[in-house]
Structure formats: C-alpha cells, structure tokens
Motif scaffolding. Structure first.
Motif, short mmCIF file in Angstrom:
data_model
loop_
_atom_site.label_atom_id
_atom_site.label_comp_id
_atom_site.label_asym_id
_atom_site.label_seq_id
_atom_site.Cartn_x
_atom_site.Cartn_y
_atom_site.Cartn_z
N GLN A 89 -16.88 4.09 -75.87
CA GLN A 89 -16.69 2.52 -76.20
C GLN A 89 -16.16 1.76 -75.04
N ASN A 90 -15.67 2.38 -74.01
CA ASN A 90 -15.06 1.57 -72.85
C ASN A 90 -15.63 2.06 -71.57
N ALA A 91 -16.94 2.01 -71.22
CA ALA A 91 -17.53 2.57 -70.10
C ALA A 91 -16.87 2.18 -68.71
N ALA A 92 -16.02 1.21 -68.66
CA ALA A 92 -15.36 1.01 -67.46
C ALA A 92 -14.35 2.02 -67.06
N LEU A 93 -13.73 2.69 -68.20
CA LEU A 93 -12.96 3.82 -68.06
C LEU A 93 -13.55 4.97 -67.02
N LEU A 94 -14.66 5.15 -67.01
CA LEU A 94 -15.47 6.19 -66.23
C LEU A 94 -15.09 5.84 -64.96
N THR A 95 -14.79 4.48 -64.23
CA THR A 95 -14.64 4.42 -62.83
C THR A 95 -13.11 4.19 -62.52
N ASP A 96 -12.20 4.08 -63.60
CA ASP A 96 -10.96 3.92 -63.74
C ASP A 96 -10.18 5.14 -63.00
N GLN A 97 -10.01 5.16 -61.89
CA GLN A 97 -9.11 6.43 -61.18
C GLN A 97 -7.80 6.63 -61.61
N ALA A 98 -6.89 5.46 -61.88
CA ALA A 98 -5.59 5.86 -62.59
C ALA A 98 -5.76 6.47 -63.99
N PHE A 99 -6.60 5.92 -64.63
CA PHE A 99 -6.96 6.47 -66.33
C PHE A 99 -7.34 7.92 -65.94
N LEU A 100 -8.34 8.15 -65.17
CA LEU A 100 -8.87 9.36 -64.78
C LEU A 100 -7.98 10.54 -64.51
N ALA A 101 -6.95 9.99 -63.49
CA ALA A 101 -6.06 10.75 -63.07
C ALA A 101 -5.15 11.40 -64.22
N GLU A 102 -4.85 10.32 -65.06
CA GLU A 102 -3.91 10.39 -66.27
C GLU A 102 -4.71 11.65 -67.19
N PHE A 103 -6.02 11.24 -67.49
CA PHE A 103 -6.70 11.86 -68.32
C PHE A 103 -6.71 13.39 -68.04
N SER A 104 -7.06 13.68 -66.61
CA SER A 104 -7.08 15.00 -66.05
C SER A 104 -5.72 15.71 -66.10
N ALA A 105 -4.97 15.08 -65.85
CA ALA A 105 -3.52 15.79 -66.21
C ALA A 105 -3.41 16.04 -67.45
#
Length: 488
Positions: free
Chosen positions: A66-82
C-alpha cells in the motif's frame, strides 16, 4: 467371556487409550498456548519459528504493497529488519540485480543470497520453502511487488530454523501416520505373540483335560518352553502318562485276577470232582469190598492233600506278592549249605532212580545272605519241577556253582523233555504251564516257579531259565556274594 476376548480387548484399550490421551493433550496444549482450536491450524501452517505467517503476510500487504515508497526507505527498513531479527528472521530486498536492502547477518552469506529465486509476478507470494546453506537451514518466504516507480521488487524473509524442527514440520503428517502404523503393528504382533504363547497352550490344555475327562489317554501334550505354561504342560503330560500307565496296570491286574480265579477254580474243581466221585461210589455201594473201600479212601485222602497243598501254595504266593512274608536273613557259607542239601536230595533221588551230579565251585569262603527255609523251598520247587518232566531212560540232575562279577551263580540242570522256546520266558508266571492239559501229574499247580521267583527277588537276586526242547532245562539263580576270609 473367554481369555482370548479379554486379551484382545485389553490390547485394543492399550492402543486406543494412549492415542486418545495424545489427542486430548495436544488440544489442551493448543488452547493453552494459542487461545483456541483454530490457531492449531495456523500454528501448523506457519513455517517460521516464533511468528505466524498470517501476521507476516498482513504486515507486508498493508505496509509495503500500500506504500511502495517504504521499499526504499532505509530508516524504515532498518527498523523493520530489527523487528524481524527479534523473531530470528533476516530481511533481503532486491530489485532486478540490485540489492535494495540486506540485513547485517546476510552480508556474509552471499552464496545464500545467490540461491534466492527471481521475480515472478507483482502481487504474488510464493509458498515458503527451505534452503540449506552450509550446516544451517533457512525457511524462505518471497513477496513480489512493484516499487513506486513500477520496478519489480522481491522481498525475502529468511528465517533460520533448527534442522530437526524443519524435518518434523515438513514430514509431520508422514511421521504421525507412521506412529499410528507402528502402534497398530506393535499391538498386532504383540496380540499374535500372546495368542500363540499363552492362549494356544491354554486351549491345548483345556482340550487335553476334556479328553482325559472322557477317558481318552492315548495322546500327548506338547507344550514347549521353560516358563510357567511350559512347566504346567510337562506336569500335565506326566500326569496323563501316569494315569495311562495306572490304567494299563489296572487292566492287567483285572485280567490277572480273572485268570487267577479261573485257574484256582479249575485246579480246585479237579480234586473236588474226584473226591465227590469216590464218595458217591462209596455211598452207592460200588466199593463193595474192603480192598475197593480202602482204595477209594486213599484216593480221597490224596486228592484232599492236593487241595491242601494248592491252598498252601496260593496262600504263600499271595503273601509273597503282597510282600507280607518276612525273611530271616543270615550270612551263610553257601557251599557247605548246598552240600548238606544235596546229600539229603541224593537219598530222595536214588529212590526215584535219578542220578545227582554235584559240581560246586567258587571257593569255600563264599557267603550269601539267605533265609534258609525260604531258599530251601526254592530249591525244592525247582527239583520237583524237573522231576515232573523226566522222560529219559537215564534220568539225571546236575547242580553246579561258580562265582563271577555278577555274583554267586547256582545252576540246576536236568535232562528232561525241555521247554518249548516260546514258553521259556513264561515259566515263572503264576499258573503257567507249558503243558496245556493242566494234568497235576506233569504240570503241577503252576505256582512252584512263580513262588521261587518271588523268594529270589526278595533276596535281591535273579532267577532265569534256559532250555532246549528234547534235551533238558537249566534253572540259574544269581545272588549277591559277600566277602569271606578267602574272597577278594
């Protein structure tokens, strides 16, 4: 209810009860840890250790799709990975050949990244699959979607799993089915073994007991093994064997009893008939002279003497047979004893024109434990039996003795008519006569040698006969010898 049915029901209970308890325990554990029964399905369908796939799928769908921009948001991805790392899961995002994001632990596992599959179709989700990298197993979930600028993007969640857990989860239906099969086979084999090992022997014993109750003893109980059933089978077979032997002995006793009554009746009836005939002759006046009267009276007295002698021998044989005749044993120098006896015998035989030949050997020191009176009766019975069958012009009786490893051997031989070969082994049976007419002048009472055998058996010895028809008979007595002064 038979024991077999009880065994089958008990084994069925042993199979069903554990399975039922296993199912109930599994349901209780599901309710405790997952809150409801439906979550059991979700827990099984989940391929991740520590998280449910449905929640992960919803997270991906409502976040990245629903929010494809998050796929390149490194900060969000780091939080998601954690957040995923706390659930033992690593994150890897790829767009074509370009790596968009990679968890720190995956940077040293380039080989693992290279094995991940390519993009398939936007909005698709591949079923989780396993990859082995080195000695580690990873469960891979792939989500394919489009980025904000419509480029194909694949998001991978890599969960490190225990190999055993992976194996169990993958093959759980097969393992569960195999468990049921093992349960069934185990109980079938156990039931079969118990049936063969316990039920069949019990059925065989039951059938054997019924046959014994019906009077059938002509069979054998064959139950092997050294356990209680095997021991019971051997004891039952021994009981059956002894019952059969006792029945045979009882039948033999009954046959002997009938034969004894028949023989006694015959042997007593003969003199009684003669006595009645002579008494009738006297009463009817047939004995009309003093000489006839005297002859009739002497005949009556002789027949009465025969009856008295027969009754005495019957009484003696009965006491010997029941072992109620006491013996007064004493250690006797046997050769002097036989010499004294032979001197008395010679006088009697001379009157009858019979030659007596004495050949005593074995040593003067030989001693034998005997009852003097009973042993002399044995010798007398043998001599009387020999005299009845003397048919040669020159009549002769020979007495020989010797000593060997078997003991002291006394042989009394005659040159009479002999005994047929088929009759030799029967001469020591009561009332047996080789001459069927039962003439007392030749056959006697039929008890003489039977009494001799009983007395010798009471002395711990053996008596036997050897004969050649037409030439003569030899009666041999073997007695245990005792050491004397000159005996080694």
């Amino acid at each position: 209810m038979s024991i077999r049915i009880k065994f089958l029901l008990s084994y069925a209970a042993m199979l069903l009860v554990p399975l039922l308890l296993l199912g109930i325990t599994s349901l209780l554990l599901t309710v405790v840890y997952h809150g409801d029964v439906q979550s059991l399905k979700n827990a099984y369908e989940s391929k991740f250790e520590g998280m449910e796939e449905r929640d992960t799928h919803n997270l991906i769908k409502h976040t990245f799709q629903q929010n494809a921009a998050l796929l390149t948001d490194q900060a969000f991805l780091a939080e998601f990975s954690a957040d995923m790392r706390s659930k033992n899961t690593e994150v890897y995002i790829r767009s074509g050949d370009q790596d968009i994001y990679m968890s720190d632990d995956l940077k040293s596992r380039a080989g693992l990244i290279g094995e991940l599959p390519a993009f398939t179709e936007a909005g698709s989700r591949l079923e989780p699959f396993g990859i082995k990298y080195g000695n580690e197993w990873y469960q891979i979930s792939q989500f394919d979607m489009l980025s904000k600028d419509a480029k194909p993007v694949s998001l991978f969640l890599l969960t490190k799993i225990d190999p055993l857990v992976h194996f169990v989860r993958t093959f759980f239906p097969i393992l569960f089915l195999l468990t049921i099969i093992v349960f069934l086979l185990t109980h079938i084999l156990l039931t079969t073994y118990m049936s063969r090992r316990f039920i069949r022997p019990l059925l065989e014993l039951r059938n054997a007991a019924k046959r014994v109750a019906d009077g059938d003893l002509n069979f054998q109980v064959r139950i092997g093994g050294n356990d209680e059933l095997g021991q019971l089978g051997r004891v039952f077979e021994e009981m059956r064997s002894r019952l059969q032997e006792s029945l045979v002995i009882q039948q033999q006793y009954e046959s002997n009893r009938k034969e004894l009554i028949t023989n006694i009746s015959h042997d007593l009836k003969t003199p009684i008939t003669a006595i009645k005939g002579y008494v009738d002759g006297i009463l009817e006046g047939v004995a009309d002279s003093p000489e006839k009267h005297d002859k009739y009276m002497r005949t009556i007295a002789a027949k009465a003497g025969e009856m008295d002698h027969l009754i005495d021998e019957l009484f003696l044989y009965s006491k010997l047979d029941m072992q109620k005749l006491p013996f007064s044993f004493e250690s006797v120098p046997i050769l002097p004893y036989l010499m004294d006896w032979s001197e008395e015998l010679k006088v009697e035989l001379d009157k009858r024109g019979v030659d007596l030949d004495i050949e005593l050997g074995g040593g003067e020191a030989i001693r034998v434990s005997i009852d003097r009176d009973s042993f002399k009766r044995v010798l007398g019975n043998i001599i009387q039996n020999s005299l009845k069958y003397m048919d040669k012009p020159v009549k002769q009786i020979t007495v020989r003795t010797r000593l060997d490893q078997n003991g002291f051997i006394l042989s009394i031989e005659d040159n009479g008519s002999g005994i047929p070969e088929e009759a030799v082994e029967h001469v020591f049976e009561r009332f047996y006569r080789a001459e069927e007419s039962r003439n007392t002048n030749t056959g006697g009472s039929g008890l003489g040698l039977a009494i001799a055998k009983q007395i010798i058996a009471g002395h711990g010895g053996i008596i036997c006969a050897e004969s050649t028809e037409g030439e003569g008979t030899a009666i041999r007595i073997i007695l245990p010898a005792q050491k004397g002064d000159g005996l080694q």
